[in-house]
Design a protein around this motif. Structure first.
Motif, PDB file in Angstrom:
ATOM      1  N   PHE A 273     -53.274 -38.637  39.825  1.00  0.00           N
ATOM      2  CA  PHE A 273     -53.917 -38.606  38.509  1.00  0.00           C
ATOM      3  C   PHE A 273     -55.291 -39.272  38.525  1.00  0.00           C
ATOM      4  O   PHE A 273     -55.841 -39.576  37.468  1.00  0.00           O
ATOM      5  N   ALA A 274     -55.836 -39.499  39.716  1.00  0.00           N
ATOM      6  CA  ALA A 274     -57.198 -40.021  39.884  1.00  0.00           C
ATOM      7  C   ALA A 274     -57.429 -41.314  39.115  1.00  0.00           C
ATOM      8  O   ALA A 274     -58.464 -41.505  38.469  1.00  0.00           O
TER       9      ALA A 274
ATOM     10  N   ILE B 202     -51.020 -25.957  32.553  1.00  0.00           N
ATOM     11  CA  ILE B 202     -52.082 -26.812  32.016  1.00  0.00           C
ATOM     12  C   ILE B 202     -51.652 -28.278  31.985  1.00  0.00           C
ATOM     13  O   ILE B 202     -52.334 -29.157  32.517  1.00  0.00           O
ATOM     14  N   VAL B 203     -50.520 -28.554  31.350  1.00  0.00           N
ATOM     15  CA  VAL B 203     -50.116 -29.953  31.137  1.00  0.00           C
ATOM     16  C   VAL B 203     -49.199 -30.472  32.239  1.00  0.00           C
ATOM     17  O   VAL B 203     -48.966 -31.675  32.337  1.00  0.00           O
ATOM     18  N   GLY B 204     -48.686 -29.569  33.062  1.00  0.00           N
ATOM     19  CA  GLY B 204     -47.730 -29.983  34.078  1.00  0.00           C
ATOM     20  C   GLY B 204     -46.323 -29.598  33.669  1.00  0.00           C
ATOM     21  O   GLY B 204     -46.063 -29.256  32.507  1.00  0.00           O
TER      22      GLY B 204
ATOM     23  N   PRO C  75     -47.792 -32.572  38.206  1.00  0.00           N
ATOM     24  CA  PRO C  75     -49.019 -32.595  37.392  1.00  0.00           C
ATOM     25  C   PRO C  75     -49.613 -31.202  37.223  1.00  0.00           C
ATOM     26  O   PRO C  75     -49.472 -30.328  38.082  1.00  0.00           O
ATOM     27  N   GLY C  76     -50.318 -31.022  36.090  1.00  0.00           N
ATOM     28  CA  GLY C  76     -50.988 -29.763  35.805  1.00  0.00           C
ATOM     29  C   GLY C  76     -52.488 -29.873  35.993  1.00  0.00           C
ATOM     30  O   GLY C  76     -53.012 -30.831  36.588  1.00  0.00           O
ATOM     31  N   LEU C  77     -53.192 -28.891  35.443  1.00  0.00           N
ATOM     32  CA  LEU C  77     -54.638 -28.829  35.620  1.00  0.00           C
ATOM     33  C   LEU C  77     -55.361 -29.964  34.893  1.00  0.00           C
ATOM     34  O   LEU C  77     -56.436 -30.391  35.317  1.00  0.00           O
ATOM     35  N   LEU C  78     -54.787 -30.464  33.798  1.00  0.00           N
ATOM     36  CA  LEU C  78     -55.436 -31.571  33.091  1.00  0.00           C
ATOM     37  C   LEU C  78     -55.466 -32.827  33.951  1.00  0.00           C
ATOM     38  O   LEU C  78     -56.431 -33.600  33.894  1.00  0.00           O
ATOM     39  N   ALA C  79     -54.415 -33.053  34.718  1.00  0.00           N
ATOM     40  CA  ALA C  79     -54.398 -34.215  35.610  1.00  0.00           C
ATOM     41  C   ALA C  79     -55.454 -34.068  36.688  1.00  0.00           C
ATOM     42  O   ALA C  79     -56.151 -35.031  37.040  1.00  0.00           O
ATOM     43  N   ARG C  80     -55.606 -32.866  37.215  1.00  0.00           N
ATOM     44  CA  ARG C  80     -56.607 -32.650  38.258  1.00  0.00           C
ATOM     45  C   ARG C  80     -58.030 -32.775  37.710  1.00  0.00           C
ATOM     46  O   ARG C  80     -58.944 -33.198  38.410  1.00  0.00           O
ATOM     47  N   ALA C  81     -58.221 -32.418  36.441  1.00  0.00           N
ATOM     48  CA  ALA C  81     -59.562 -32.468  35.850  1.00  0.00           C
ATOM     49  C   ALA C  81     -59.963 -33.866  35.410  1.00  0.00           C
ATOM     50  O   ALA C  81     -61.130 -34.093  35.066  1.00  0.00           O
ATOM     51  N   HIS C  82     -59.036 -34.827  35.402  1.00  0.00           N
ATOM     52  CA  HIS C  82     -59.343 -36.180  34.941  1.00  0.00           C
ATOM     53  C   HIS C  82     -60.538 -36.752  35.701  1.00  0.00           C
ATOM     54  O   HIS C  82     -60.584 -36.727  36.923  1.00  0.00           O
TER      55      HIS C  82
ATOM     56  N   SER D  32     -40.327 -37.644  28.136  1.00  0.00           N
ATOM     57  CA  SER D  32     -41.778 -37.535  27.964  1.00  0.00           C
ATOM     58  C   SER D  32     -42.518 -38.154  29.130  1.00  0.00           C
ATOM     59  O   SER D  32     -42.052 -39.115  29.754  1.00  0.00           O
ATOM     60  N   VAL D  33     -43.687 -37.573  29.405  1.00  0.00           N
ATOM     61  CA  VAL D  33     -44.611 -38.091  30.414  1.00  0.00           C
ATOM     62  C   VAL D  33     -46.000 -38.035  29.786  1.00  0.00           C
ATOM     63  O   VAL D  33     -46.336 -37.084  29.090  1.00  0.00           O
ATOM     64  N   ARG D  34     -46.800 -39.051  30.029  1.00  0.00           N
ATOM     65  CA  ARG D  34     -48.174 -39.057  29.541  1.00  0.00           C
ATOM     66  C   ARG D  34     -49.084 -39.656  30.598  1.00  0.00           C
ATOM     67  O   ARG D  34     -48.674 -40.519  31.367  1.00  0.00           O
ATOM     68  N   HIS D  35     -50.303 -39.169  30.616  1.00  0.00           N
ATOM     69  CA  HIS D  35     -51.273 -39.676  31.586  1.00  0.00           C
ATOM     70  C   HIS D  35     -52.681 -39.478  31.038  1.00  0.00           C
ATOM     71  O   HIS D  35     -52.909 -38.663  30.119  1.00  0.00           O
ATOM     72  N   ALA D  36     -53.632 -40.201  31.591  1.00  0.00           N
ATOM     73  CA  ALA D  36     -55.021 -40.094  31.151  1.00  0.00           C
ATOM     74  C   ALA D  36     -55.583 -38.724  31.526  1.00  0.00           C
ATOM     75  O   ALA D  36     -55.266 -38.175  32.584  1.00  0.00           O
ATOM     76  N   ALA D  37     -56.409 -38.183  30.641  1.00  0.00           N
ATOM     77  CA  ALA D  37     -57.043 -36.880  30.887  1.00  0.00           C
ATOM     78  C   ALA D  37     -58.398 -36.865  30.185  1.00  0.00           C
ATOM     79  O   ALA D  37     -58.542 -36.320  29.095  1.00  0.00           O
ATOM     80  N   ARG D  38     -59.365 -37.506  30.815  1.00  0.00           N
ATOM     81  CA  ARG D  38     -60.732 -37.529  30.280  1.00  0.00           C
ATOM     82  C   ARG D  38     -61.597 -36.667  31.182  1.00  0.00           C
ATOM     83  O   ARG D  38     -61.663 -36.901  32.398  1.00  0.00           O
ATOM     84  N   PHE D  39     -62.269 -35.705  30.590  1.00  0.00           N
ATOM     85  CA  PHE D  39     -63.038 -34.760  31.395  1.00  0.00           C
ATOM     86  C   PHE D  39     -64.182 -34.202  30.571  1.00  0.00           C
ATOM     87  O   PHE D  39     -64.202 -34.301  29.347  1.00  0.00           O
ATOM     88  N   LEU D  40     -65.136 -33.636  31.279  1.00  0.00           N
ATOM     89  CA  LEU D  40     -66.239 -32.934  30.640  1.00  0.00           C
ATOM     90  C   LEU D  40     -65.761 -31.505  30.390  1.00  0.00           C
ATOM     91  O   LEU D  40     -65.466 -30.766  31.333  1.00  0.00           O
TER      92      LEU D  40
END
Length: 681
Positions: A65-66, A105-107, A124-131, A168-176
């Motif tokens: 999750f970078a 997308i979300v995993g 993990p999904g694409l949002l995790a990779r885009a973090h 439930s699972v949650r993780h940071a997903a901050r991206f441009l």
């Protein structure tokens, strides 16, 4: 294909697009950028090139999750991270395919293992990779609405959530966030448009020399990608260093009360909904100041922020093109500018003249940062008389008598027309269908990976086997064959194909205005229900596909406004063309069910057998079990009832213009194959 990206600095022109992307690179809090433009305008090229300019990031070694080693996410599924090894890597550019699923997308969470073994197995999904990188959505307007909502929610909150039956699972997903779209293929809902921070309209340059340079550079890149990239390496480094410097300066930029008053005054003057526009403009103005190397926000920053943040928030209905009144913007800024302590009023152009340099160091174009004039497409002649409008009438033989296009009447809310039965097409708001959203109607064994657990059905399936499985008093023993998933019923979108009579029998001005108003109202209804639309017109000697099936009601409305009338009435040709279009679309998208809307007075000319041929064509369509409705446009004291006869052949209801309105008589298009195919519900 080479892995070497086309350099960002090698793209010719596109100043506003370049600036919008760079501002988001400096301050991702701006909220992303939506790029609107015709095909072949380097939208994707510039977005992919941007990722190469972003600074590399330090991550926790081995974290999927970078996570930042300095401030690791305490909720990271791979955590907790205590003493960690650090790895540096480039920021990821993650591209989202159009057909992507929510799990991708979300995993995905393995519910079977979670419930049977108590193991939280999360992929993990694409949002995790885009973090901490770039999330690029090409053709964002073609994504299903609930997926766009999900992506924009994650971008706004900086966090992704996966919830499955209490696990439930949650993780940071901050991206441009960057989305690109071709408006001809359909619009985003205003609610979704508002969630993008900035929007940029682009079009291919009409300057021959500039076009030649674009082609020259592209050919050079294709011939030698590494050598071409090397030519721009120094400029790329300089730009990357400037991004890093602007990011560092950003916290020091002061947004004065005077600048904030201008921002809020502009948003109020343009009557944008909510306060998101004010916040986005403030963040954009601060980013512009940092990009220019300043610690204070100037009026020129506020003006440019308005040009980027407000046009897509000005749309009031789907037929409005995004835009901004530059004169109104300048007046509002002048009225709320910080007044000097003394001296006469200054009526000059302000600190940035029409030929000045913009905040990105290149030509800003002054107020010309706005898109080209919208409305009638280039090359059309909607306002010219006697059939000069595009598209061409397509009538063969002797040139028919034509009248200039008649304006449409005002649109209104129509009754609901839908296809009977249960479909399985893309999620929408028209006809019943099995969808990912909606209410649960039953349970079934999973056909693949379990996604939506039906808990009570699962327990019922497992209960009879607990003694044989040696269940103790505290736990439930579940096996794979026990699991059941939900089957949900919601609504789907359809393909609404209009077949419009544009012949001389419909050419009376008052009558055609009413007919066009009715079709425009149905187009509005199709937009609200997320349908695809197509339009066939018939007149003269043949029928023409005026609008191939698309999601863009704006284009449909424009084609309708440009529609000339006159000539004979080849009704059979119009129906046969509809048969062919639907056959092709059925192969392209077999899950999308069609709804045929025939707009006619029922007359057919062109020979002794014209009406018989039209009825045979209707029988051919009816044999396919097609849902249809006939909009009966016959008027006058003497009525032949030809449209109603045609409707009977199609097995469809006939609805008059008055009955089309929502306050008219009840009218739902229903087609029941098990009963009389000629019967209209």
């Amino acid at each position: 294909m080479s892995d070497v990206r086309y350099p960002f600095t090698a793209v010719v022109g596109m100043a506003d697009l370049r600036l919008g992307l760079l501002l988001n690179a400096v301050s991702p809090a701006v909220g992303g950028v939506l790029v609107r433009g015709e095909k072949g305008t380097a939208k994707s090229t510039m977005v992919r090139a941007l990722a190469g300019l972003l600074p590399s990031i330090a991550t926790v070694d081995g974290c999927r999750f970078a996570c930042d080693p300095v401030a690791a996410d305490p909720q990271c599924p791979d955590g907790p991270h205590a003493a960690v090894a650090v790895a540096d890597r480039p920021a990821h550019l993650v591209e989202l395919p159009v057909g992507v699923s929510e799990d991708r997308i979300v995993g995905s969470l393995d519910l079977e293992r979670a419930l049977a073994e108590g193991v939280k197995a999360y992929e993990p999904g694409l949002l995790a990779r885009a973090h901490r990188g770039v999330l690029y959505i090409d053709e964002v307007n073609l994504l299903q609405d609930h997926l766009v909502d999900l992506l924009l929610d994650a971008a706004a909150m900086g966090r992704s959530y996966v919830e499955r039956e209490g696990v439930s699972v949650r993780h940071a997903a901050r991206f441009l966030l960057v989305g690109t779209m071709n408006p001809e293929e359909g619009e985003l809902r205003p609610q979704l448009l508002d969630r993008f921070g900035l929007t940029v309209e682009i079009a291919a340059t009409r300057d021959a020399a500039e076009r030649a340079e674009v082609v020259r550079r592209r050919l050079a890149y294709d011939a030698d990608p590494e050598g071409f990239a090397a030519r721009f390496a120094a400029e790329e480094r300089t730009l990357a260093e400037r991004i890093a410097a602007a990011r560092k300066l950003l916290p020091e930029v002061e947004l004065t009360d005077a600048a904030l008053r201008q921002i809020t005054a502009v948003c109020a003057a343009f009557e944008v909904d909510g306060l998101r526009a004010d916040i986005v403009m403030a963040r954009t103005a601060v980013a512009l100041a940092a990009w220019a190397g300043r610690t204070g926000v100037l009026e020129e920053d506020v003006r440019k922020a308005a040009q980027l943040a407000l046009p897509h928030r000005r749309r009031r209905n789907p037929f409005d093109a995004p835009g901004l009144d530059e004169e109104q913007l300048d007046r509002t800024l002048a009225e709320h500018a910080e007044q000097p302590e003394e001296g006469p009023e200054d009526d000059g152009p302000g600190p940035q003249g029409p030929d000045g340099d913009g905040p990105d160091g290149g030509p800003d174009g002054g107020p010309g940062g706005a898109p080209e004039p919208e409305g009638v497409p280039e090359g059309s002649a909607a306002s010219e008389p006697d059939g000069a409008a595009a598209p061409p009438p397509g009538a063969g033989g002797p040139r028919p008598r034509e009248s200039a296009p008649v304006a449409s009447g005002e649109p209104y809310r129509t009754r609901l027309f839908r296809v009977d039965g249960t479909g399985k097409g893309a999620q929408g708001r028209r006809s019943p269908a099995e969808t990912d959203a909606g209410h649960t109607i039953r349970a079934r064994r999973p056909e693949g990976k379990l996604a939506r657990l039906h808990l009570s059905a699962t327990l019922q399936a497992a209960a009879p086997h607990q003694v044989a499985r040696g269940r103790d008093s505290r736990s439930l023993v579940l096996h794979r064959e026990d699991f059941r998933e939900q089957v949900r019923r919601g609504r789907e979108s359809n393909l609404v194909l209009f077949v419009v009579d544009a012949s001389g029998s419909m050419a009376a001005r008052q009558r055609m205005t009413a007919v066009k108003g009715a079709v425009l109202s149905l187009l509005m209804d199709a937009y609200q229900r997320r349908d695809k639309i197509g339009m066939i017109t018939f007149r003269g000697a043949q029928a023409e596909l005026a609008l191939p099936p698309t999601s863009s009601v704006e284009v449909g409305a424009a084609r309708l406004e440009q529609l000339p009338t006159g000539g004979r009435t080849p009704l059979a040709a119009g129906l046969l063309r509809a048969h062919e279009v639907l056959r092709v679309e059925r192969m392209r998208d077999p899950d999308r069910r069609p709804l045929l809307v025939v707009v006619t007075d029922g007359r057919a000319t062109g020979g002794r057998d014209a009406l018989t041929q039209a009825h045979r064509s209707a029988d051919l369509l009816a044999a396919q079990g097609l849902a249809a409705v006939v909009l009966d446009c016959e008027s006058g004291p003497v009525r032949l009832g030809l449209a109603r006869t045609l409707a009977a052949r199609l097995g469809a209801p006939a609805v008059t213009l008055d009955e089309l309105r929502a306050e008219g008589v009840a009218s739902l298009v229903r087609h029941t194959r098990s009963s009389d195919p000629r019967k209209a519900a």
